[in-house]
Design a protein around this motif. Structure first.
Motif, PDB file in Angstrom:
ATOM      1  N   GLN A  67     -10.044   2.714   2.659  1.00 42.83           N
ATOM      2  CA  GLN A  67      -8.670   3.192   2.826  1.00 42.83           C
ATOM      3  C   GLN A  67      -8.329   3.331   4.303  1.00 42.83           C
ATOM      4  O   GLN A  67      -7.206   3.044   4.713  1.00 42.83           O
ATOM      5  CB  GLN A  67      -8.483   4.521   2.090  1.00 42.83           C
ATOM      6  N   ALA A 109       0.805  -1.222   0.000  1.00 41.78           N
ATOM      7  CA  ALA A 109       0.000   0.000   0.000  1.00 41.78           C
ATOM      8  C   ALA A 109       0.842   1.278   0.000  1.00 41.78           C
ATOM      9  O   ALA A 109       0.284   2.372  -0.064  1.00 41.78           O
ATOM     10  CB  ALA A 109      -0.927   0.002   1.210  1.00 41.78           C
ATOM     11  N   LYS A 110       2.154   1.164   0.072  1.00 42.51           N
ATOM     12  CA  LYS A 110       3.018   2.335   0.185  1.00 42.51           C
ATOM     13  C   LYS A 110       2.770   3.315  -0.962  1.00 42.51           C
ATOM     14  O   LYS A 110       2.928   3.001  -2.137  1.00 42.51           O
ATOM     15  CB  LYS A 110       4.487   1.915   0.190  1.00 42.51           C
ATOM     16  N   GLY A 111       2.348   4.514  -0.585  1.00 41.22           N
ATOM     17  CA  GLY A 111       2.092   5.567  -1.554  1.00 41.22           C
ATOM     18  C   GLY A 111       0.849   5.377  -2.400  1.00 41.22           C
ATOM     19  O   GLY A 111       0.623   6.125  -3.344  1.00 41.22           O
ATOM     20  N   ARG A 112       0.033   4.378  -2.081  1.00 40.20           N
ATOM     21  CA  ARG A 112      -1.162   4.100  -2.895  1.00 40.20           C
ATOM     22  C   ARG A 112      -2.238   3.416  -2.063  1.00 40.20           C
ATOM     23  O   ARG A 112      -2.865   2.467  -2.500  1.00 40.20           O
ATOM     24  CB  ARG A 112      -0.798   3.243  -4.108  1.00 40.20           C
ATOM     25  N   GLN A 113      -2.461   3.907  -0.864  1.00 40.91           N
ATOM     26  CA  GLN A 113      -3.422   3.262   0.040  1.00 40.91           C
ATOM     27  C   GLN A 113      -4.822   3.196  -0.549  1.00 40.91           C
ATOM     28  O   GLN A 113      -5.516   2.194  -0.394  1.00 40.91           O
ATOM     29  CB  GLN A 113      -3.446   3.971   1.398  1.00 40.91           C
ATOM     30  N   HIS A 114      -5.242   4.255  -1.233  1.00 40.38           N
ATOM     31  CA  HIS A 114      -6.597   4.265  -1.787  1.00 40.38           C
ATOM     32  C   HIS A 114      -6.750   3.162  -2.843  1.00 40.38           C
ATOM     33  O   HIS A 114      -7.734   2.412  -2.830  1.00 40.38           O
ATOM     34  CB  HIS A 114      -6.912   5.639  -2.381  1.00 40.38           C
ATOM     35  N   VAL A 115      -5.768   3.034  -3.732  1.00 38.89           N
ATOM     36  CA  VAL A 115      -5.817   2.003  -4.776  1.00 38.89           C
ATOM     37  C   VAL A 115      -5.727   0.613  -4.149  1.00 38.89           C
ATOM     38  O   VAL A 115      -6.465  -0.304  -4.526  1.00 38.89           O
ATOM     39  CB  VAL A 115      -4.673   2.211  -5.798  1.00 38.89           C
ATOM     40  N   ALA A 116      -4.830   0.455  -3.170  1.00 41.06           N
ATOM     41  CA  ALA A 116      -4.685  -0.832  -2.489  1.00 41.06           C
ATOM     42  C   ALA A 116      -5.994  -1.230  -1.822  1.00 41.06           C
ATOM     43  O   ALA A 116      -6.394  -2.399  -1.864  1.00 41.06           O
ATOM     44  CB  ALA A 116      -3.559  -0.765  -1.460  1.00 41.06           C
ATOM     45  N   GLU A 173      -8.326  -2.525  -4.428  1.00 41.99           N
ATOM     46  CA  GLU A 173      -7.922  -3.849  -4.890  1.00 41.99           C
ATOM     47  C   GLU A 173      -8.268  -4.944  -3.886  1.00 41.99           C
ATOM     48  O   GLU A 173      -8.527  -6.077  -4.265  1.00 41.99           O
ATOM     49  CB  GLU A 173      -6.416  -3.864  -5.184  1.00 41.99           C
TER      50      GLU A 173
END
Length: 156
Positions: free
Chosen positions: A115, A100-107, A110
């Motif tokens: 978030q 999730a590093k730097g992309r918590q919303h996308v993670a 997925e």
């Protein structure tokens, strides 16, 4: 011809050889093209015909082995099922913090969670691993002590 099919390793070695040979032929074709161009610039094209015949010879004879290697792989694909790597998912575990590093919303999208759940799990140090699957989906698995308390230390 009913010769036995080569093993996957033998076919791969033959394919590698044929691809390296094809690479050499393409490099020679490129060198010949440059030579023809230079011959036209500096020699009035006097050797261009012979160089073009050599290029034609390479193109006519150079790729038969590649086609043969492709046919071998096609035959292997029909006769032997592709090996399944059952270890793939175990080896591909990614710590949630890294995933999730730097992309918590996308993670979060997925994994099908909010978030905030990702953020809190990382903040309190939960041991969660994300596994990528061949179909592009992901699952997350938490490692917890057994028996465990109902709440994590530090969770509020």
């Amino acid at each position: 011809m009913n010769s036995p099919l080569p093993s996957m390793q033998e076919a791969a070695q033959e394919a590698e050889f044929q691809l390296l040979a094809a690479k050499d032929l393409l490099e020679w074709q490129c060198a010949l093209s440059s030579a023809i161009h230079l011959d036209h610039l500096h020699n009035g094209g006097k050797s261009a015909g012979a160089l073009a015949e050599l290029a034609k010879y390479f193109s006519d004879t150079g790729f038969g082995g590649v086609y043969s290697a492709i046919d071998q792989f096609k035959q292997l694909g029909k006769s032997e099922p592709a090996p399944q790597n059952t270890q793939y998912e175990k080896e591909a575990r990614i710590p949630l913090k890294e995933f999730a590093k730097g992309r918590q919303h996308v993670a979060a999208q997925e994994l099908g969670v909010q978030q905030a759940a990702i953020s809190k799990a990382i903040r309190v140090g939960r041991e969660i691993y994300v596994t990528p699957h061949a179909d592009g989906s992901y699952t997350a698995t938490e490692v917890r002590a057994f028996p465990s308390s109902t709440a994590w230390e530090g969770e509020q």
